[in-house]
Design a protein around this motif. Structure first.
Motif, PDB file in Angstrom:
ATOM      1  N   TYR A  17      42.491 -24.865  10.761  1.00 49.20           N
ATOM      2  CA  TYR A  17      42.499 -24.185  12.065  1.00 49.20           C
ATOM      3  C   TYR A  17      42.078 -22.728  11.920  1.00 49.20           C
ATOM      4  O   TYR A  17      41.389 -22.172  12.778  1.00 49.20           O
ATOM      5  N   LEU A  18      42.493 -22.091  10.826  1.00 47.48           N
ATOM      6  CA  LEU A  18      42.128 -20.688  10.611  1.00 47.48           C
ATOM      7  C   LEU A  18      40.618 -20.524  10.404  1.00 47.48           C
ATOM      8  O   LEU A  18      40.001 -19.601  10.941  1.00 47.48           O
ATOM      9  N   VAL A  19      40.018 -21.428   9.623  1.00 48.45           N
ATOM     10  CA  VAL A  19      38.562 -21.368   9.400  1.00 48.45           C
ATOM     11  C   VAL A  19      37.816 -21.571  10.716  1.00 48.45           C
ATOM     12  O   VAL A  19      36.867 -20.848  11.039  1.00 48.45           O
ATOM     13  N   PHE A  20      38.258 -22.556  11.485  1.00 45.09           N
ATOM     14  CA  PHE A  20      37.610 -22.843  12.772  1.00 45.09           C
ATOM     15  C   PHE A  20      37.758 -21.653  13.721  1.00 45.09           C
ATOM     16  O   PHE A  20      36.795 -21.220  14.372  1.00 45.09           O
ATOM     17  N   ALA A  21      38.975 -21.100  13.788  1.00 48.87           N
ATOM     18  CA  ALA A  21      39.219 -19.946  14.663  1.00 48.87           C
ATOM     19  C   ALA A  21      38.383 -18.747  14.213  1.00 48.87           C
ATOM     20  O   ALA A  21      37.895 -17.967  15.049  1.00 48.87           O
ATOM     21  N   GLY A  22      38.208 -18.590  12.891  1.00 47.90           N
ATOM     22  CA  GLY A  22      37.397 -17.486  12.378  1.00 47.90           C
ATOM     23  C   GLY A  22      35.963 -17.580  12.851  1.00 47.90           C
ATOM     24  O   GLY A  22      35.331 -16.569  13.201  1.00 47.90           O
ATOM     25  N   MET A  23      35.400 -18.812  12.871  1.00 52.89           N
ATOM     26  CA  MET A  23      34.032 -18.999  13.359  1.00 52.89           C
ATOM     27  C   MET A  23      33.919 -18.593  14.824  1.00 52.89           C
ATOM     28  O   MET A  23      32.973 -17.890  15.227  1.00 52.89           O
ATOM     29  N   LEU A  24      34.896 -19.002  15.646  1.00 52.62           N
ATOM     30  CA  LEU A  24      34.877 -18.639  17.061  1.00 52.62           C
ATOM     31  C   LEU A  24      35.001 -17.125  17.243  1.00 52.62           C
ATOM     32  O   LEU A  24      34.314 -16.522  18.067  1.00 52.62           O
ATOM     33  N   PHE A  25      35.874 -16.506  16.433  1.00 53.88           N
ATOM     34  CA  PHE A  25      36.107 -15.068  16.551  1.00 53.88           C
ATOM     35  C   PHE A  25      34.837 -14.281  16.209  1.00 53.88           C
ATOM     36  O   PHE A  25      34.458 -13.342  16.919  1.00 53.88           O
ATOM     37  N   ILE A  26      34.163 -14.671  15.113  1.00 53.76           N
ATOM     38  CA  ILE A  26      32.944 -13.947  14.705  1.00 53.76           C
ATOM     39  C   ILE A  26      31.850 -14.114  15.762  1.00 53.76           C
ATOM     40  O   ILE A  26      31.127 -13.166  16.084  1.00 53.76           O
ATOM     41  N   SER A  27      31.734 -15.325  16.326  1.00 53.48           N
ATOM     42  CA  SER A  27      30.732 -15.546  17.385  1.00 53.48           C
ATOM     43  C   SER A  27      30.995 -14.631  18.576  1.00 53.48           C
ATOM     44  O   SER A  27      30.073 -13.997  19.107  1.00 53.48           O
ATOM     45  N   ALA A  28      32.267 -14.550  18.985  1.00 58.83           N
ATOM     46  CA  ALA A  28      32.614 -13.680  20.114  1.00 58.83           C
ATOM     47  C   ALA A  28      32.388 -12.208  19.758  1.00 58.83           C
ATOM     48  O   ALA A  28      31.918 -11.416  20.589  1.00 58.83           O
ATOM     49  N   ALA A  29      32.695 -11.842  18.508  1.00 57.10           N
ATOM     50  CA  ALA A  29      32.536 -10.446  18.079  1.00 57.10           C
ATOM     51  C   ALA A  29      31.072 -10.011  18.115  1.00 57.10           C
ATOM     52  O   ALA A  29      30.760  -8.858  18.443  1.00 57.10           O
ATOM     53  N   ILE A  30      30.163 -10.934  17.796  1.00 55.02           N
ATOM     54  CA  ILE A  30      28.729 -10.607  17.862  1.00 55.02           C
ATOM     55  C   ILE A  30      28.337 -10.277  19.297  1.00 55.02           C
ATOM     56  O   ILE A  30      27.568  -9.344  19.553  1.00 55.02           O
ATOM     57  N   GLY A  31      28.904 -11.022  20.254  1.00 56.17           N
ATOM     58  CA  GLY A  31      28.646 -10.729  21.661  1.00 56.17           C
ATOM     59  C   GLY A  31      29.131  -9.358  22.056  1.00 56.17           C
ATOM     60  O   GLY A  31      28.438  -8.604  22.756  1.00 56.17           O
ATOM     61  N   VAL A  32      30.332  -8.999  21.604  1.00 60.15           N
ATOM     62  CA  VAL A  32      30.887  -7.674  21.914  1.00 60.15           C
ATOM     63  C   VAL A  32      30.033  -6.576  21.282  1.00 60.15           C
ATOM     64  O   VAL A  32      29.746  -5.542  21.905  1.00 60.15           O
ATOM     65  N   TYR A  33      29.586  -6.808  20.045  1.00 59.16           N
ATOM     66  CA  TYR A  33      28.769  -5.820  19.340  1.00 59.16           C
ATOM     67  C   TYR A  33      27.498  -5.505  20.121  1.00 59.16           C
ATOM     68  O   TYR A  33      27.162  -4.342  20.353  1.00 59.16           O
ATOM     69  N   TYR A  34      26.796  -6.548  20.549  1.00 60.29           N
ATOM     70  CA  TYR A  34      25.538  -6.307  21.265  1.00 60.29           C
ATOM     71  C   TYR A  34      25.763  -5.851  22.704  1.00 60.29           C
ATOM     72  O   TYR A  34      24.851  -5.325  23.336  1.00 60.29           O
ATOM     73  N   ALA A  35      26.973  -6.046  23.208  1.00 63.58           N
ATOM     74  CA  ALA A  35      27.275  -5.535  24.541  1.00 63.58           C
ATOM     75  C   ALA A  35      27.360  -4.008  24.537  1.00 63.58           C
ATOM     76  O   ALA A  35      27.061  -3.348  25.536  1.00 63.58           O
ATOM     77  N   PHE A  36      27.775  -3.429  23.407  1.00 60.49           N
ATOM     78  CA  PHE A  36      27.978  -1.974  23.358  1.00 60.49           C
ATOM     79  C   PHE A  36      27.017  -1.247  22.417  1.00 60.49           C
ATOM     80  O   PHE A  36      26.953  -0.020  22.430  1.00 60.49           O
ATOM     81  N   ARG A  37      26.266  -1.989  21.603  1.00 57.66           N
ATOM     82  CA  ARG A  37      25.343  -1.353  20.655  1.00 57.66           C
ATOM     83  C   ARG A  37      24.258  -0.577  21.408  1.00 57.66           C
ATOM     84  O   ARG A  37      23.594  -1.105  22.276  1.00 57.66           O
ATOM     85  N   ARG A  38      24.105   0.681  21.073  1.00 55.56           N
ATOM     86  CA  ARG A  38      23.105   1.557  21.695  1.00 55.56           C
ATOM     87  C   ARG A  38      23.155   1.518  23.217  1.00 55.56           C
ATOM     88  O   ARG A  38      22.136   1.445  23.883  1.00 55.56           O
ATOM     89  N   GLY A  39      24.365   1.502  23.728  1.00 51.27           N
ATOM     90  CA  GLY A  39      24.516   1.526  25.181  1.00 51.27           C
ATOM     91  C   GLY A  39      24.481   0.162  25.833  1.00 51.27           C
ATOM     92  O   GLY A  39      24.527   0.051  27.053  1.00 51.27           O
ATOM     93  N   GLY A  40      24.391  -0.909  25.032  1.00 51.03           N
ATOM     94  CA  GLY A  40      24.456  -2.257  25.579  1.00 51.03           C
ATOM     95  C   GLY A  40      23.135  -2.756  26.133  1.00 51.03           C
ATOM     96  O   GLY A  40      22.086  -2.161  25.954  1.00 51.03           O
ATOM     97  N   GLN A  41      23.220  -3.888  26.839  1.00 47.93           N
ATOM     98  CA  GLN A  41      22.039  -4.508  27.441  1.00 47.93           C
ATOM     99  C   GLN A  41      21.767  -3.806  28.770  1.00 47.93           C
ATOM    100  O   GLN A  41      22.229  -4.223  29.817  1.00 47.93           O
ATOM    101  N   GLN A  42      21.002  -2.725  28.712  1.00 48.39           N
ATOM    102  CA  GLN A  42      20.879  -1.846  29.875  1.00 48.39           C
ATOM    103  C   GLN A  42      19.924  -2.361  30.938  1.00 48.39           C
ATOM    104  O   GLN A  42      20.053  -2.028  32.102  1.00 48.39           O
ATOM    105  N   THR A  43      18.937  -3.139  30.565  1.00 45.01           N
ATOM    106  CA  THR A  43      17.949  -3.610  31.522  1.00 45.01           C
ATOM    107  C   THR A  43      17.858  -5.128  31.477  1.00 45.01           C
ATOM    108  O   THR A  43      18.274  -5.760  30.498  1.00 45.01           O
ATOM    109  N   PRO A  44      17.303  -5.738  32.545  1.00 49.06           N
ATOM    110  CA  PRO A  44      17.139  -7.199  32.532  1.00 49.06           C
ATOM    111  C   PRO A  44      16.316  -7.694  31.345  1.00 49.06           C
ATOM    112  O   PRO A  44      16.602  -8.742  30.787  1.00 49.06           O
ATOM    113  N   LYS A  45      15.295  -6.913  30.937  1.00 51.48           N
ATOM    114  CA  LYS A  45      14.471  -7.375  29.806  1.00 51.48           C
ATOM    115  C   LYS A  45      15.278  -7.372  28.508  1.00 51.48           C
ATOM    116  O   LYS A  45      15.060  -8.202  27.637  1.00 51.48           O
ATOM    117  N   ASP A  46      16.213  -6.422  28.371  1.00 53.99           N
ATOM    118  CA  ASP A  46      17.097  -6.439  27.203  1.00 53.99           C
ATOM    119  C   ASP A  46      17.971  -7.691  27.219  1.00 53.99           C
ATOM    120  O   ASP A  46      18.159  -8.362  26.200  1.00 53.99           O
TER     121      ASP A  46
END
Length: 612
Positions: A17-46
């Motif tokens: 369960y821990l390994v499986f949860a870790g995969m889900l957590f890292i996937s979600a963390a990548i989303g958070v990272y790109y949401a805020f990296r360099r100001g986030g997805q600022q335009t529709p093309k981004d």
């Protein structure tokens, strides 16, 4: 060689369960990272295309991850177990598909600077055909995504005790979260992470399977004596479920409808910063496809070697063939805490990558094809919010569609059938537009309608009246070595083992010629029929309605210049495969996908490139 007939399989533990949860957590963390990296997805093309700055390697891995899905991880081994390693012939069809996509479809989409593939249909034909293409794509993608979410959750629930709807909702929520937060870049980079997880999970099964069975040679020996190494069946009969020709031809048409024209895949290579990078992403992805195919086919042979004298399906230790892989995992990896969890992460990595691709593509198509043509004055900020809102909406819709997926049969067949019935006619429509300059909008519409009706007819008929075993040719399954009374596994079967493909068949005392021939066509050929009917009818109707009189811009067609541009570096002395008249931006980006809207929006001469 280890005996397999009466051992108790393992259970899912804390480390798993821990390994499986870790995969889900890292996937979600990548989303958070790109949401805020360099100001986030600022335009529709981004948000939609990653700012047209993607390179070949991550896009290639993303193409592989989103195409493979949990359906391949669970479905392919079970098909190999039941029908043999002939599925490895897919490797040849992958080569044809990549060449067709890179040399026929990609050049046209790239030079037209489109964001949605259906935009091409309006430029080449009219807005009504664009709408038809959009609606069929949305319907196909939601239906397919429902299967992708539901089927692995059910298989894992039955074998591991994983909560069924808990797994479905978690999958949908995590996908929707990182798609909405991080946009296209989050989808690409989570795919890269997840394809690594998929390969690791499959390799853990292969390595331990070979160890327990006494080596790869023993697995191949068992498979040979069990008739599983049936690579070269050249029977030309299109009614046979699997043969060299049904897989090569049917597989090519089916995969071409995904790689060549499906928004989920096209969106990736169009986002590359040059046409060279886009083509490279497709050719590199071919290596990824071969790797995953080799792994899943060998897993199927390992399952057969392990259970060749005691089939878990007919002995009712599992209730469906798609549960064979999870069953094997809990059997051979039960002494290694965390590894069963790695395999479950592998399955759900495939699910997440496919579902996130679908949600992202559905959001883009909805905005580009259904909203922007009618509301052209929307600001970038409004479009960005609309994209995020539609991502959430489709995430919820796909979770809901998972409930209907319980009505379909085996994984691989259900998935290929959906892409065949809907993707085949769409492939025919795009092929008419790109390759046949005399085809007009009337021929295109009538051809698409005819292709869809015919392929839907076959698809529904095959569900209601499944082909008989003499058509599907399942290989023998033996239970002589089973010790049923001594079995103490944690699995309770729920259905009779059957070679039928549907839960809602119509029983028939007497089968007609229609059932035994037309409805018994190999499901691999659904796409072939849909494509060919669309092309044939489209050509005939166009010729009868004055198609040869129309004049077209060469940019809508595949021309010899598109092919010759591959060799520009020979003429210029350096590698410039996509010369553009536009100034270079963003550190050398020459992808024209968005540049026309930014740089030429007031130029009347380029209006033809913009959606009506």
């Amino acid at each position: 060689m280890a005996s397999s007939s009466h051992q108790e399989i393992g259970t899912f533990g804390v480390w798993d369960y821990l390994v499986f949860a870790g995969m889900l957590f890292i996937s979600a963390a990548i989303g958070v990272y790109y949401a805020f990296r360099r100001g986030g997805q600022q335009t529709p093309k981004d948000f939609m295309m990653g700012g047209r700055k993607m390179t070949a390697m991550p896009v290639a891995l993303s193409l592989t991850a989103s195409f493979i899905s949990a359906i391949a991880v669970l479905g392919t081994p079970s098909e190999v177990y039941r029908f043999g390693a002939i599925l490895s012939i897919w490797a040849f069809s992958y080569v044809l598909v990549v060449i067709i996509t890179a040399e026929v479809f990609l050049p046209v989409f790239y030079k037209l600077e489109i964001t949605s593939t259906h935009e091409y249909l309006e430029l080449r034909f009219n807005k009504h055909i664009r709408l038809c293409g959009t609606i069929l794509f949305i319907f196909q993608t939601i239906l397919y995504t429902g299967i992708v979410i539901y089927a692995p959750a059910l298989a894992l629930n039955q074998v591991t005790g994983f909560d069924l709807w808990g797994a479905i909702i978690v999958t949908g929520v995590v996908c929707t979260f990182y798609c909405t937060m991080g946009g296209f870049k989050a989808v690409i980079w989570t795919d890269v992470f997840q394809v690594g997880i998929m390969v690791a999970g499959l390799l853990s099964v292969i390595i331990q399977g070979a160890e327990i069975q006494g080596g790869i040679s023993n697995i191949l020996n068992d498979s040979y004596h069990g008739g599983r190494l049936n690579f070269w069946d050249f029977n030309p009969n299109p009614l046979q479920r699997y043969s060299f020709w049904t897989i090569l031809i049917g597989g090519t048409f089916t995969s071409a409808s995904i790689y060549g024209i499906n928004q989920s895949q096209v969106q990736r290579y169009i986002a590359c910063k040059s046409r060279f990078q886009a083509k490279m992403s497709l050719y590199i992805n071919l290596v990824g496809q071969w790797t995953i195919l080799a792994c899943t086919v060998f897993c199927g042979l390992a399952i057969y070697s392990r259970y060749h004298d005691c089939d878990p399906w007919t002995s009712k230790k599992i209730s469906a063939p798609d549960q064979l892989m999870p069953y094997l995992v809990l059997d051979i990896l039960r002494d290694y805490p965390g590894l069963p969890g790695l395999f479950v992460a592998c399955v759900y990595g495939g699910t997440l990558s496919t579902v996130s691709s679908s949600i992202n593509a559905l959001a883009l198509v909805t905005i580009e094809d259904l909203i922007k043509p009618h509301f052209q004055s929307l600001s970038e900020k409004t479009l960005s919010w609309l994209l995020k809102g539609t991502s959430v909406l489709y995430g919820v819709l796909c979770i809901g569609m998972a409930a209907l997926a319980s009505l379909v049969g085996f994984l691989l067949q259900a998935a290929v059938s959906i892409f065949g019935v809907i993707g085949g006619p769409l492939l025919g429509l795009f092929s008419l537009g790109i390759l046949a300059p005399f085809v007009n909008s009337t021929g295109a519409f009538v051809g698409l309608t005819a292709g869809f009706v015919i392929s839907l007819w076959i698809g529904i008929g095959a569900q209601l009246y499944p082909p008989l075993p003499e058509r599907t040719l399942p290989l023998s399954l033996i239970t002589d070595g089973c010790n049923i009374t001594g079995y103490q596994g944690n699995f309770t079967p729920t259905t009779e083992a059957s070679f039928s493909t549907s839960n809602f068949q119509v029983p028939s005392a007497e089968r007609t010629h229609l059932m035994d021939y037309w409805y018994s066509l190999s499901f691999m050929h659904f796409s072939t029929v849909g494509t060919l009917v669309t092309v044939l009818v489209g050509i005939i109707v166009s010729l009868l309605t004055g198609g040869r009189k129309q004049s077209l811009d060469d940019r809508f067609l595949l021309t010899k210049d598109d092919f010759l541009s591959n060799f520009d570096f020979l003429k210029r002395g350096k590698l410039i495969l996509n010369p553009q008249p536009y100034p270079m931006e963003d550190g050398g980006t020459d992808n024209p996908t968005f540049s026309y809207t930014e740089m030429y929006s007031t130029d009347e001469s380029r209006k033809i490139s913009q959606p009506c």
